[in-house]
Enzyme design. Structure first.
Site, PDB file in Angstrom:
ATOM      1  N   SER A 119       0.829  -1.200   0.000  1.00 41.37           N
ATOM      2  CA  SER A 119       0.000   0.000   0.000  1.00 41.37           C
ATOM      3  C   SER A 119       0.871   1.262   0.000  1.00 41.37           C
ATOM      4  O   SER A 119       1.598   1.488  -0.963  1.00 41.37           O
ATOM      5  CB  SER A 119      -0.966  -0.079   1.196  1.00 41.37           C
ATOM      6  OG  SER A 119      -1.935   0.914   1.127  1.00 41.37           O
ATOM      7  N   ASP A 169     -10.375  -4.074  -4.905  1.00 41.36           N
ATOM      8  CA  ASP A 169      -9.705  -3.123  -4.008  1.00 41.36           C
ATOM      9  C   ASP A 169     -10.459  -1.784  -4.036  1.00 41.36           C
ATOM     10  O   ASP A 169     -10.524  -1.136  -5.087  1.00 41.36           O
ATOM     11  CB  ASP A 169      -8.253  -2.940  -4.484  1.00 41.36           C
ATOM     12  CG  ASP A 169      -7.405  -2.175  -3.480  1.00 41.36           C
ATOM     13  OD1 ASP A 169      -7.962  -1.330  -2.745  1.00 41.36           O
ATOM     14  OD2 ASP A 169      -6.185  -2.405  -3.442  1.00 41.36           O
ATOM     15  N   HIS A 200      -8.272  -4.644  -0.517  1.00 39.34           N
ATOM     16  CA  HIS A 200      -6.971  -4.001  -0.276  1.00 39.34           C
ATOM     17  C   HIS A 200      -6.084  -4.832   0.672  1.00 39.34           C
ATOM     18  O   HIS A 200      -4.862  -4.727   0.641  1.00 39.34           O
ATOM     19  CB  HIS A 200      -7.190  -2.599   0.292  1.00 39.34           C
ATOM     20  CG  HIS A 200      -5.992  -1.708   0.158  1.00 39.34           C
ATOM     21  ND1 HIS A 200      -5.499  -1.299  -1.068  1.00 39.34           N
ATOM     22  CD2 HIS A 200      -5.182  -1.149   1.089  1.00 39.34           C
ATOM     23  CE1 HIS A 200      -4.439  -0.527  -0.878  1.00 39.34           C
ATOM     24  NE2 HIS A 200      -4.226  -0.420   0.419  1.00 39.34           N
TER      25      HIS A 200
HETATM   26  C1  MLT Z   1      -1.386   6.047  -0.102  1.00 41.43           C
HETATM   27  O1  MLT Z   1      -1.744   7.070   0.439  1.00 41.43           O
HETATM   28  O2  MLT Z   1      -0.201   5.721  -0.238  1.00 41.43           O
HETATM   29  C2  MLT Z   1      -2.452   5.156  -0.661  1.00 41.43           C
HETATM   30  O3  MLT Z   1      -3.689   5.810  -0.638  1.00 41.43           O
HETATM   31  C3  MLT Z   1      -2.527   3.879   0.073  1.00 41.43           C
HETATM   32  C4  MLT Z   1      -2.841   4.093   1.517  1.00 41.43           C
HETATM   33  O4  MLT Z   1      -1.922   4.301   2.268  1.00 41.43           O
HETATM   34  O5  MLT Z   1      -4.006   4.036   1.897  1.00 41.43           O
END
Ligand code: MLT
Length: 219
Positions: A119, A169, A200
């Protein structure tokens, strides 16, 4: 187990676990895994994942320095999925410098580092592929997004990338993943896209897919 936090060479809180290769394998042949956690995670989150993916490999696991409502991240964002690109790019260089300094401090091979990011961690790993090619020998990006688009792409012909994507996701639309695959391929990378009918969160199937990709890479 020998682990460390906040040595003098960096202000990244991190864990380093030295290589301890299983019998019959020389630790020097194993990659060092750079573990990059998701939003709200920390340097401990992905240690078990790293151990599962390459048993005996050295693990370098920094904590993101940005705090968003008390949650650690690797760079600032303006809203969910909307990145502060200037901050992301600056922090990408900082993280790449940290990896290089850590390789000297902990005596691991700087040319054999594979990032495993989830992520937010996958997003800064993707950014590192684009801005600092050569720091990573390869990358496993789990639920990544497009960090930014560059006019001039780096040469990633020798940098294989595994992407673990979830068709359901809610944070990363499939289109984003497809754009990232395209971007990395345009830069010459060999991209293995592993699509699952999941959201996710990570699943065992992600781990199985990433592990078999790593096995191929090490042959
Ligand atoms: C981010 O901000 O890098 C992406 O939206 C993934 C997350 O951290 O939720």
């Amino acid at each position: 187990m020998n682990t460390n936090s906040i040595p003098a060479f960096t202000d990244f809180v991190h864990r380093f676990v030295p290589a301890s290769a299983p019998e019959g394998i020389s630790p020097s042949t194993l990659p060092t895994l750079l573990l990059l956690h998701g939003t709200g995670g920390n340097e401990n989150d992905l240690l078990d994942l790293g151990r599962m993916l390459v048993p005996g490999a050295a693990l370098l696991s920094p904590r993101g320095k940005v705090l968003e409502n008390g949650m650690s991240r690797f760079f600032r964002r303006l809203a969910e999925g909307v990145f502060d690109v200037e901050d992301l790019q600056r922090r990408t260089h900082e993280l790449a410098d940290f990896v290089q300094a850590a390789s000297e401090a902990y005596h691991f091979d700087a040319t054999n580092v594979i990032a495993i990011g989830y992520s937010n961690g996958a997003n800064i790993a993707a950014s590192m592929l684009l801005l600092r090619p050569g720091v990573l020998r390869g990358a496993i990006l789990l639920r990544p997004m497009v960090p930014f688009v560059l006019d001039e792409l780096p040469d990633l012909a020798t940098t294989p990338v595994f992407i673990g994507a979830g068709r359901a996701d809610p944070i990363v639309p499939a289109k984003q993943t497809e754009q990232l695959i395209q971007l990395l391929q345009q830069a010459g990378a060999t991209v293995t896209a592993h699509w699952l009918n999941v959201g996710h969160g990570l699943s065992h199937e992600d781990i199985r897919g990433a592990r078999s990709w790593l096995d191929q890479l090490q042959r």
